[in-house]
Design a protein around this motif. Sequence first.
Motif, PDB file in Angstrom:
ATOM      1  N   ALA A 237       2.806   7.485   7.108  1.00 34.04           N
ATOM      2  CA  ALA A 237       3.621   6.392   7.628  1.00 34.04           C
ATOM      3  C   ALA A 237       3.730   5.238   6.643  1.00 34.04           C
ATOM      4  N   ALA A 238       2.921   5.260   5.576  1.00 29.53           N
ATOM      5  CA  ALA A 238       2.826   4.117   4.669  1.00 29.53           C
ATOM      6  C   ALA A 238       3.931   4.114   3.626  1.00 29.53           C
ATOM      7  N   THR A 239       4.345   2.910   3.261  1.00 28.83           N
ATOM      8  CA  THR A 239       5.268   2.716   2.142  1.00 28.83           C
ATOM      9  C   THR A 239       4.574   2.062   0.958  1.00 28.83           C
ATOM     10  N   LEU A 240       3.413   1.447   1.194  1.00 30.70           N
ATOM     11  CA  LEU A 240       2.686   0.736   0.151  1.00 30.70           C
ATOM     12  C   LEU A 240       1.215   1.107   0.225  1.00 30.70           C
ATOM     13  N   LEU A 241       0.631   1.453  -0.937  1.00 31.32           N
ATOM     14  CA  LEU A 241      -0.762   1.877  -0.994  1.00 31.32           C
ATOM     15  C   LEU A 241      -1.579   0.889  -1.812  1.00 31.32           C
ATOM     16  N   LEU A 242      -2.765   0.549  -1.297  1.00 33.55           N
ATOM     17  CA  LEU A 242      -3.719  -0.263  -2.047  1.00 33.55           C
ATOM     18  C   LEU A 242      -4.811   0.672  -2.535  1.00 33.55           C
ATOM     19  N   VAL A 243      -4.930   0.803  -3.862  1.00 31.90           N
ATOM     20  CA  VAL A 243      -5.808   1.820  -4.452  1.00 31.90           C
ATOM     21  C   VAL A 243      -6.825   1.155  -5.382  1.00 31.90           C
ATOM     22  N   PRO A 244      -8.122   1.347  -5.140  1.00 29.86           N
ATOM     23  CA  PRO A 244      -9.135   0.861  -6.084  1.00 29.86           C
ATOM     24  C   PRO A 244      -9.391   1.901  -7.173  1.00 29.86           C
ATOM     25  N   ASP A 245      -9.613   1.434  -8.391  1.00 30.58           N
ATOM     26  CA  ASP A 245      -9.950   2.379  -9.458  1.00 30.58           C
ATOM     27  C   ASP A 245     -11.461   2.436  -9.639  1.00 30.58           C
ATOM     28  N   ALA A 246     -11.905   3.195 -10.626  1.00 31.99           N
ATOM     29  CA  ALA A 246     -13.332   3.406 -10.829  1.00 31.99           C
ATOM     30  C   ALA A 246     -14.066   2.121 -11.192  1.00 31.99           C
ATOM     31  N   ASP A 247     -13.341   1.114 -11.696  1.00 37.46           N
ATOM     32  CA  ASP A 247     -13.948  -0.172 -12.032  1.00 37.46           C
ATOM     33  C   ASP A 247     -13.779  -1.199 -10.924  1.00 37.46           C
ATOM     34  N   ARG A 248     -13.348  -0.736  -9.749  1.00 36.21           N
ATOM     35  CA  ARG A 248     -13.177  -1.576  -8.569  1.00 36.21           C
ATOM     36  C   ARG A 248     -12.090  -2.641  -8.737  1.00 36.21           C
ATOM     37  N   ARG A 249     -11.111  -2.331  -9.557  1.00 37.64           N
ATOM     38  CA  ARG A 249      -9.906  -3.152  -9.594  1.00 37.64           C
ATOM     39  C   ARG A 249      -8.924  -2.595  -8.575  1.00 37.64           C
ATOM     40  N   LEU A 250      -8.103  -3.458  -8.004  1.00 35.85           N
ATOM     41  CA  LEU A 250      -7.177  -3.056  -6.954  1.00 35.85           C
ATOM     42  C   LEU A 250      -5.759  -2.967  -7.499  1.00 35.85           C
ATOM     43  N   TRP A 251      -5.071  -1.879  -7.100  1.00 38.00           N
ATOM     44  CA  TRP A 251      -3.722  -1.615  -7.587  1.00 38.00           C
ATOM     45  C   TRP A 251      -2.786  -1.357  -6.410  1.00 38.00           C
ATOM     46  N   LEU A 252      -1.549  -1.779  -6.560  1.00 38.56           N
ATOM     47  CA  LEU A 252      -0.501  -1.530  -5.573  1.00 38.56           C
ATOM     48  C   LEU A 252       0.377  -0.388  -6.066  1.00 38.56           C
ATOM     49  N   VAL A 253       0.568   0.602  -5.206  1.00 33.97           N
ATOM     50  CA  VAL A 253       1.344   1.791  -5.562  1.00 33.97           C
ATOM     51  C   VAL A 253       2.364   2.047  -4.458  1.00 33.97           C
ATOM     52  N   ARG A 254       3.598   2.277  -4.836  1.00 33.99           N
ATOM     53  CA  ARG A 254       4.617   2.664  -3.869  1.00 33.99           C
ATOM     54  C   ARG A 254       4.410   4.122  -3.455  1.00 33.99           C
ATOM     55  N   ALA A 255       4.500   4.387  -2.158  1.00 36.68           N
ATOM     56  CA  ALA A 255       4.255   5.751  -1.673  1.00 36.68           C
ATOM     57  C   ALA A 255       5.297   6.737  -2.185  1.00 36.68           C
ATOM     58  N   THR A 256       6.480   6.232  -2.543  1.00 39.42           N
ATOM     59  CA  THR A 256       7.552   7.107  -3.026  1.00 39.42           C
ATOM     60  C   THR A 256       7.626   7.164  -4.545  1.00 39.42           C
ATOM     61  N   ALA A 257       6.664   6.554  -5.229  1.00 35.58           N
ATOM     62  CA  ALA A 257       6.701   6.510  -6.692  1.00 35.58           C
ATOM     63  C   ALA A 257       6.460   7.898  -7.275  1.00 35.58           C
ATOM     64  N   PRO A 258       6.984   8.172  -8.471  1.00 35.97           N
ATOM     65  CA  PRO A 258       6.705   9.457  -9.117  1.00 35.97           C
ATOM     66  C   PRO A 258       5.213   9.603  -9.397  1.00 35.97           C
ATOM     67  N   GLY A 259       4.728  10.807  -9.234  1.00 32.70           N
ATOM     68  CA  GLY A 259       3.309  11.056  -9.453  1.00 32.70           C
ATOM     69  C   GLY A 259       2.448  10.846  -8.222  1.00 32.70           C
ATOM     70  N   VAL A 260       3.049  10.444  -7.089  1.00 29.59           N
ATOM     71  CA  VAL A 260       2.303  10.248  -5.850  1.00 29.59           C
ATOM     72  C   VAL A 260       2.498  11.474  -4.963  1.00 29.59           C
ATOM     73  N   GLY A 261       1.408  12.170  -4.677  1.00 31.33           N
ATOM     74  CA  GLY A 261       1.466  13.342  -3.810  1.00 31.33           C
ATOM     75  C   GLY A 261       0.771  13.077  -2.489  1.00 31.33           C
ATOM     76  N   ILE A 262       1.434  13.414  -1.381  1.00 34.82           N
ATOM     77  CA  ILE A 262       0.889  13.183  -0.041  1.00 34.82           C
ATOM     78  C   ILE A 262       0.889  14.498   0.721  1.00 34.82           C
ATOM     79  N   GLU A 263      -0.290  14.897   1.178  1.00 32.06           N
ATOM     80  CA  GLU A 263      -0.439  16.146   1.913  1.00 32.06           C
ATOM     81  C   GLU A 263      -1.087  15.844   3.268  1.00 32.06           C
ATOM     82  N   PRO A 264      -0.462  16.245   4.391  1.00 27.63           N
ATOM     83  CA  PRO A 264      -1.053  15.972   5.713  1.00 27.63           C
ATOM     84  C   PRO A 264      -2.440  16.585   5.842  1.00 27.63           C
ATOM     85  N   VAL A 265      -3.312  15.882   6.550  1.00 26.72           N
ATOM     86  CA  VAL A 265      -4.679  16.332   6.778  1.00 26.72           C
ATOM     87  C   VAL A 265      -4.967  16.258   8.273  1.00 26.72           C
TER      88      VAL A 265
END
Length: 378
Positions: free
Chosen positions: A149-177
């Motif tokens: 349902a999301a259009t915007l993702l908040l993603v932490p990296d290994a150094d605990r920095r926070l990044w904003l990612v569009r759910a429809t951006a290239p390289g973003v894969g979403i698989e139902p669980v």
Amino acid sequence: MDFTATEEQRAASGLAAEIFAELSTPERLGALGTATDTGLWRALCAAGLPGAVEDIGLLGLALLLEEQGRTTAQVPFAATCVYGLLAIGGHGTAEQRDRLLPGLRDGSAVATGAFPGDAGGALPVAVRDAAGPGARLTGTVPLVPWLDAATLLLVPDADRRLWLVRATAPGVGIEPVATTAPWSAGRLTLRDAPAEPLGEPGQSGAAPYDDVLATARTAFAALQAGVCAGALARAVSHTATREQFGRPLSTNQGVLLRAADAHLDTEAIRVTVYEAAWRRDAGLDAAPHALTAAWWASEAGKRVVHTGQHLHGGTGADTGHPVHRHFLWGRQLDAYLGSGAQLLEELGALLTEAEDEGVDGRDADADGGPATGEGNPV
């Protein structure tokens, strides 16, 4: 500490209770399956409730999430508020706030966070070209709530920095669980996905990450408090009206004791949530208090939803009964918040670290070192 709700918080909570009670009915929930209730989400946004969280704070959000939990309404309320409105409002740049917050307020955008269940451990996302405008993220997060349902993702990296990612951006894969509860959840895979840093590029990621994590733990524990309150209310109603051997089940001592224990567990979740939320709103350190609330929500929460189901007898085993939804939600929130042992281990490490820092500070002060500073007697 003062956990008394303000007039604005009470008004928002009352409005939320009305909307959830009217629209999140057992019949409607049964027809939804695992889908997000988009009609209910539009109604909540039209009433201005997600946007109100910016004014009523985390304690106000906790009150709203309790009302959601009572009805197990299938909307991304906690995720959008924690990983979107509060995260961007508290740590984003002025340009990010102007660009992203309006859509999150009116419901045209939905946010979620790719924070793994073992958030106290290693984070699985790596970043490339972090200092430049073309940062790219790679990694996999096995379970992200409300991901489809999301259009915007908040993603932490290994150094605990926070990044904003569009759910429809290239390289973003979403698989139902499939999850224990009928949540809309998914597996997130990032392969050189474009991202922008939350806040100014190059700023330290530790403080925003810690704040968002503590806020999320508090919010989802508040949701658990509502789930438990709803399960217990159904059990009380059932045992008060169901008769056995000519008298209500609620007159049996064993039933009374189990219900009393469940009530105390629910109140323990609620009061620890309120303390953590109040401290965050007051600008105080809330990390250990959020862990405490999460521990109670995980350990006591599953006890309460099991009790709710057991007090319904054979009816509680019916997967179509409303109390069974509370059972599934309680177990799912237990899993999402993390096991009690894991949370206690993290809390113990946090408290030990704080105690060691305090001892080091006292030693430095006693030796005439930099703890007090020359010319600044205490």
